[in-house]
Design an enzyme around this catalytic site. Structure first.
Site, mmCIF file in Angstrom:
data_model
loop_
_atom_site.group_PDB
_atom_site.id
_atom_site.type_symbol
_atom_site.label_atom_id
_atom_site.label_comp_id
_atom_site.label_asym_id
_atom_site.label_seq_id
_atom_site.Cartn_x
_atom_site.Cartn_y
_atom_site.Cartn_z
ATOM 1 N N THR A 1 0.622 -5.124 2.050
ATOM 2 C CA THR A 1 2.031 -5.332 1.518
ATOM 3 C C THR A 1 1.751 -5.987 0.223
ATOM 4 O O THR A 1 2.672 -5.403 -0.795
ATOM 5 C CB THR A 1 2.775 -6.141 2.539
ATOM 6 O OG1 THR A 1 2.721 -5.400 3.751
ATOM 7 C CG2 THR A 1 4.278 -6.513 2.071
ATOM 8 N N GLU B 1 2.960 2.696 2.788
ATOM 9 C CA GLU B 1 2.775 2.398 4.395
ATOM 10 C C GLU B 1 2.163 1.102 4.410
ATOM 11 O O GLU B 1 0.816 1.151 3.982
ATOM 12 C CB GLU B 1 2.003 3.653 4.875
ATOM 13 C CG GLU B 1 2.098 3.747 6.303
ATOM 14 C CD GLU B 1 1.088 2.936 7.208
ATOM 15 O OE1 GLU B 1 1.563 1.650 7.385
ATOM 16 O OE2 GLU B 1 0.240 3.607 7.318
ATOM 17 N N CYS C 1 -2.961 -1.056 11.272
ATOM 18 C CA CYS C 1 -1.790 -1.639 10.717
ATOM 19 C C CYS C 1 -0.506 -1.619 11.727
ATOM 20 O O CYS C 1 0.139 -2.723 11.601
ATOM 21 C CB CYS C 1 -1.102 -0.866 9.534
ATOM 22 S SG CYS C 1 -1.227 0.943 10.053
ATOM 23 N N LYS D 1 -7.985 8.335 -3.911
ATOM 24 C CA LYS D 1 -8.915 7.247 -4.033
ATOM 25 C C LYS D 1 -8.969 6.733 -2.458
ATOM 26 O O LYS D 1 -8.346 6.200 -1.879
ATOM 27 C CB LYS D 1 -8.632 6.142 -5.114
ATOM 28 C CG LYS D 1 -9.831 5.437 -5.151
ATOM 29 C CD LYS D 1 -9.357 3.958 -5.662
ATOM 30 C CE LYS D 1 -9.115 2.799 -4.662
ATOM 31 N NZ LYS D 1 -10.253 2.649 -4.039
HETATM 32 P P1 NDP Z 1 -5.739 -3.081 0.061
HETATM 33 O O1 NDP Z 1 -4.274 -3.095 0.010
HETATM 34 O O2 NDP Z 1 -6.131 -4.158 -1.116
HETATM 35 O O3 NDP Z 1 -6.399 -1.679 -0.215
HETATM 36 C C1 NDP Z 1 -5.801 -0.433 -0.023
HETATM 37 C C2 NDP Z 1 -6.378 0.612 -1.005
HETATM 38 O O4 NDP Z 1 -5.826 0.118 -2.066
HETATM 39 C C3 NDP Z 1 -7.749 0.541 -1.123
HETATM 40 O O5 NDP Z 1 -8.196 1.918 -1.547
HETATM 41 C C4 NDP Z 1 -7.696 -0.471 -2.310
HETATM 42 O O6 NDP Z 1 -8.960 -0.368 -2.982
HETATM 43 C C5 NDP Z 1 -7.021 -0.071 -3.214
HETATM 44 N N1 NDP Z 1 -6.390 -1.079 -4.111
HETATM 45 C C6 NDP Z 1 -6.499 -2.282 -4.072
HETATM 46 N N2 NDP Z 1 -6.021 -3.209 -4.929
HETATM 47 C C7 NDP Z 1 -5.235 -2.001 -5.897
HETATM 48 C C8 NDP Z 1 -4.226 -2.011 -6.837
HETATM 49 N N3 NDP Z 1 -4.016 -3.244 -7.382
HETATM 50 N N4 NDP Z 1 -3.845 -0.823 -7.206
HETATM 51 C C9 NDP Z 1 -3.800 0.142 -6.356
HETATM 52 N N5 NDP Z 1 -5.097 0.113 -5.479
HETATM 53 C C10 NDP Z 1 -5.366 -0.834 -4.939
HETATM 54 O O7 NDP Z 1 -6.141 -3.448 1.364
HETATM 55 P P2 NDP Z 1 -7.703 -4.140 1.754
HETATM 56 O O8 NDP Z 1 -8.438 -2.989 1.694
HETATM 57 O O9 NDP Z 1 -8.097 -5.117 0.517
HETATM 58 O O10 NDP Z 1 -7.138 -5.039 2.819
HETATM 59 C C11 NDP Z 1 -6.571 -6.388 2.915
HETATM 60 C C12 NDP Z 1 -5.672 -6.333 3.884
HETATM 61 O O11 NDP Z 1 -4.659 -5.456 3.570
HETATM 62 C C13 NDP Z 1 -6.001 -6.188 5.156
HETATM 63 O O12 NDP Z 1 -6.608 -7.274 5.656
HETATM 64 C C14 NDP Z 1 -4.993 -5.815 5.912
HETATM 65 O O13 NDP Z 1 -4.025 -6.894 6.187
HETATM 66 C C15 NDP Z 1 -3.969 -5.184 5.187
HETATM 67 N N6 NDP Z 1 -4.417 -3.576 5.220
HETATM 68 C C16 NDP Z 1 -3.376 -2.870 5.691
HETATM 69 C C17 NDP Z 1 -3.667 -1.719 6.109
HETATM 70 C C18 NDP Z 1 -2.727 -0.583 6.531
HETATM 71 O O14 NDP Z 1 -2.800 0.429 7.197
HETATM 72 N N7 NDP Z 1 -1.210 -1.022 6.704
HETATM 73 C C19 NDP Z 1 -4.769 -0.958 5.811
HETATM 74 C C20 NDP Z 1 -5.801 -1.761 5.208
HETATM 75 C C21 NDP Z 1 -5.510 -3.267 4.997
HETATM 76 P P3 NDP Z 1 -10.333 -0.890 -2.569
HETATM 77 O O15 NDP Z 1 -10.480 -1.146 -1.001
HETATM 78 O O16 NDP Z 1 -11.737 -0.087 -2.867
HETATM 79 O O17 NDP Z 1 -10.431 -2.361 -3.083
#
Ligand code: NDP
Length: 787
Positions: free
Chosen positions: A245, A265, A299, A191
């Protein structure tokens, strides 16, 4: 007269827009919108949400939100494809990955333009960094696919893998997940993030055209709810997640006890440390790359700038001057440094953090840059005058906001760098290689770049320590995350050796009264509760008494284990000598230990003691041999992949083969430099309380092994939720395993819960590199060389 140098100063940039027609053509070919890619074909689009260009609000495509049923169908398709995929030889699978890598190169312009339209990142980055890294990843893993059968012999693919990726590097994150999963023989349900699904969908189509068998790769789109469906889906064997996280924690909690493998990650707040002897101009360029690359939506962004006091003012001035020359604007413009933030929600989040930073007393400086008057743009931002406890110095902002702090001494730099829950990456700048390597070794981070930053390569693992998650992506360690080591379950027909008890004498009745203490910080300690429990054998004969450990005993043991830091710094040779000595001492007292086992009606007692001696020796042998490797990074970089101890390990021992199982789990942990809090077999704990007498006489320093006796159900949860325990291993009890996994979410500690009983006598499943791999985490240290 006009001077050339004046022209350089005053010349205006003209627009240099990349031609986007190729991406618009592809989008118009899918005009009714996109369905999901399941079993090698599109499902009918349901047009539930839209993909928008964050640079100008332009509509790009209609997308579909997957239902639980559709996620189930995608999983079934992946499961059905597994047989055919695994029946191919490694070399045949490699050819598929090779074909994908070629196709990505051939369609590089389409991919990079589409990525920029969908995500807002500058075309310069998607064209020159993201997409080349994507094809490199598939080439690298095409090679691995053909090597897996030999190099990973004795292990198997996990099966169907559910993968959930974020929006910051949409196609690159797909590559990091899909390439190793397929190379290792798995099939995939992936996804993409809701904001950035388009390149994943294009990828599915192109992989299909390149001949990838139907069902090997399935893409379902939608929001976090779809991610939840994947996590909950019963037919999925592993979840690989990149993202926040917070969501990582939720996934850990949900998958607890399910038997699904998991790698996370997660986020970071990575330090960028500049010492006074650094090449300051290079370091300034490093900062630009660390925090303003990809608008800071990275990240491993170097979002905490730590500068030595003596150069802090000078460095700040240079940095501000450079910030003023950064250009923010239309991402398709080839002369733009920073593009658009992915979405207005993220823009609001960044803006809020900046307001918090100001309210907490930080001084905010933003570069004098003209922002486009529409779209999600934010200027490069620098905070000074802040404290390490300020929100903007602690939280991951995921935007172009840098927090600058000042340090005086080398030790202070290390302490400040490690002053975070995260541990994803770090960057160290000094012209003194001794200092840089000294500091790099002390940093708690999965990746450390010396005099460089944000370097990535498929051959080098990437992933975090602490709350930045666990598991690695890339490199050989990344492939192990998609393989299962020899099955945990023993075969049904284990033939135990015949008991040999010719030299075993009956127990002295006088031993009955002896009360075994616990062993904490190198001392024999009475239980905090003051309570004891009687230990009986299977025939209800009283064998002895042991202390009833409680929460306080575990806390004391963890404290002692944390203080024994010298153990991890002892070299492998030193640890080997101590393990050999331990084996020697066990041999001297082997009859006594066998007698103890016999008291508990354990039949093959002598064999168990002998096997334990062999096992201690075996791990002693590995102490100075389980070493890292050196990868040839991109030009001018070598990457040292160093296995480091994880830290304080909690160890919950099983009841079967109580001595051998304990030794089999304890020795790899201490051989690799971890310190341990051990809860022994509840049925036969006296074998562990006898064992500490060996520890005392074998030069094992105080605090390296701590033994707390009592109820596993009471003690294991305390260990699992303790913030200063970094990893918990438990063998045997799957119900307690679920609790351990659930409670590990606090500091996202690693766990290893092995399924059911195992034949501890069989070295092919109860001893091996798998144990050493799990007792370590790899730090990838990037060292530049050359002139
Ligand atoms: P999320 O952790 O919410 O999203 C990452 C992925 O997980 C997306 O595909 C998201 O779907 C999906 N997701 C969201 N909620 C769930 C759940 N409960 N169970 C399973 N999958 C889920 O990150 P965000 O995109 O909302 O970003 C929020 C914050 O996360 C950022 O501001 C940043 O701080 C951090 N982040 C860190 C990253 C990294 O590489 N370490 C990458 C991205 C974000 P969808 O986006 O479609 O809602």
């Amino acid at each position: 007269m006009i001077m050339i140098e004046d022209i350089f100063e005053n010349m205006e940039y003209g627009p240099a827009l990349e031609d986007a027609s190729v991406a618009y053509e592809w989008l118009s070919e899918h005009k009714p919108g996109f369905g999901h890619w399941i079993g090698g074909r599109w499902t009918a689009p349901t047009r539930d949400f839209r993909s928008i260009n964050p640079a100008n609000g332009e509509f790009l495509a209609d997308l579909s939100q997957a239902t639980q049923n559709e996620v189930g169908r995608a999983t079934e398709a992946a499961r059905s494809a597994l047989k055919e995929w695994q029946s191919l030889s490694g070399s045949q699978r490699g050819r598929h990955l090779y074909a994908i890598a070629r196709q990505i190169q051939k369609h590089a312009r389409l991919f990079s333009v589409l990525e920029t339209l969908d995500n807002g990142k500058p075309i310069r980055e998607s064209r020159d960094i993201d997409i080349p890294l994507v094809s490199r990843h598939f080439y690298h893993h095409a090679g691995w696919a053909s090597l897996v059968e030999n190099e990973f012999s004795g292990s198997e693919a996990l099966g169907v893998v559910g993968q959930i990726i974020p929006w910051n590097f949409p196609l690159l994150m797909l590559a990091w997940k899909v390439a190793p999963a397929l190379a290792a023989g798995n099939t995939v349900v992936l996804k993409p993030a809701e904001y950035t699904s388009l390149t994943s969908l294009l990828f599915a189509e192109i992989a299909h055209r390149s001949g990838l068998p139907a069902g090997v790769l399935n893409i379902v789109t939608g929001d976090g709810e779809v991610g939840r469906f994947i996590v909950d889906q019963p037919g999925i064997d592993k979840i690989a997640f990149t993202g926040s996280t917070e969501v990582g924690r939720e996934i850990r909690r949900t998958t607890a006890g399910s038997g699904k493998a998991l790698t996370l990650e997660l986020g970071g707040k990575s330090p960028f440390v500049v010492f006074s002897d650094a090449d300051l101009d290079s370091a300034v360029e490093g900062v630009v790359d660390a925090i303003w690359f990809n608008q800071g939506e990275v990240c491993c962004a170097g979002s905490r700038l730590l500068v030595q006091e003596s150069i802090a003012d000078k460095f700040e001035k240079k940095l501000k001057r450079r910030m003023n020359s950064l250009r923010v604007g239309a991402p398709l413009d080839k002369a733009i440094d920073m593009g658009a933030i992915v979405d207005k929600t993220q823009l609001e989040k960044i803006t809020n953090y900046v307001e918090i930073g100001k309210k907490e007393g930080g001084s905010c400086w933003q570069s004098d840059v003209e922002l486009p008057n529409q779209g999600c743009f934010y200027p490069p931002t620098l905070f000074t005058g802040i404290e390490p406890s300020h929100t903007i110095a602690c939280d991951e902002i995921f935007g172009p906001v840098l927090a600058m702090l000042v340090f005086r001494t080398h030790d202070e730099a290390v302490a400040m760098a490690n002053n975070t829950h995260y541990g994803l990456a770090a960057s160290v700048w000094s012209e003194n290689i001794n200092l840089a390597l000294h500091v790099a070794a002390k940093l708690k981070a999965g990746v450390v770049w010396i005099n460089s930053t944000n370097q990535f390569d498929a051959a080098s693992g990437f992933g975090g320590y602490r709350e930045s998650g666990f598991g690695r992506e890339g490199g050989v360690e990344g492939l192990w995350a998609y393989r299962r080591a020899p099955a945990d379950q023993p075969p049904d027909n284990i033939v135990m050796p015949e008991p040999r008890q010719d030299c075993i004498s009956p127990r002295e009745p006088s031993l009955l009264d002896k009360t075994a203490k616990m062993y904490i910080g190198g001392r024999q300690i009475r239980p905090d509760s003051g309570y004891y429990r009687s230990i009986k054998n299977k025939r209800s004969q009283l064998i002895g008494d042991i202390g009833e450990g409680n929460r306080k005993d575990i806390r004391n043991a963890v404290e002692a284990a944390n203080l024994a830091t010298g153990w991890s710094q002892l070299n492998g040779h030193g640890r080997a000598q101590i393990l050999y000595f331990l084996a020697e001492n066990l041999e001297t007292r082997s009859k006594e230990f066998a007698n103890r086992l016999v008291e508990f009606e354990i039949k093959n007692a002598l064999e168990e003691v002998q096997a334990s001696i062999d096992r201690i020796f075996w791990y002693g042998g590995w102490s100075d041999k389980y070493e890292g490797s050196i990868h040839q990074g991109p030009v001018g970089q070598m990457v040292l992949a160093l296995p480091e101890p994880i830290g304080v390990a909690g160890l919950v021992c099983p009841d079967d083969a109580p001595l051998l199982a304990m030794v089999s789990l304890l020795c790899p942990l201490i051989a690799m430099g971890n310190t341990v809090v051990l809860i022994p077999s509840e049925l036969c704990p006296l074998v562990a309380t006898d064992f500490y007498q060996l520890l005392e006489t074998s030069d094992i320093p105080p605090g390296v092994v701590n033994i707390v006796t009592g109820s596993k159900n009471l003690l294991a949860p305390v260990l699992s939720e303790h913030y200063e325990v970094d990893v918990v291993w438990m063998a045997g009890d799957k119900y307690l395993g679920k609790t351990i996994e659930e409670l590990s979410v606090g500091n996202l500690k690693q766990t290893w819960i092995t399924r059911g009983a195992r034949d501890w006598f069989d070295p092919s499943i109860s001893q091996g590199r798998e144990f050493l791999r799990r007792a370590t985490q790899v730090k990838n240290l990037w060292v530049p060389y050359g002139e």
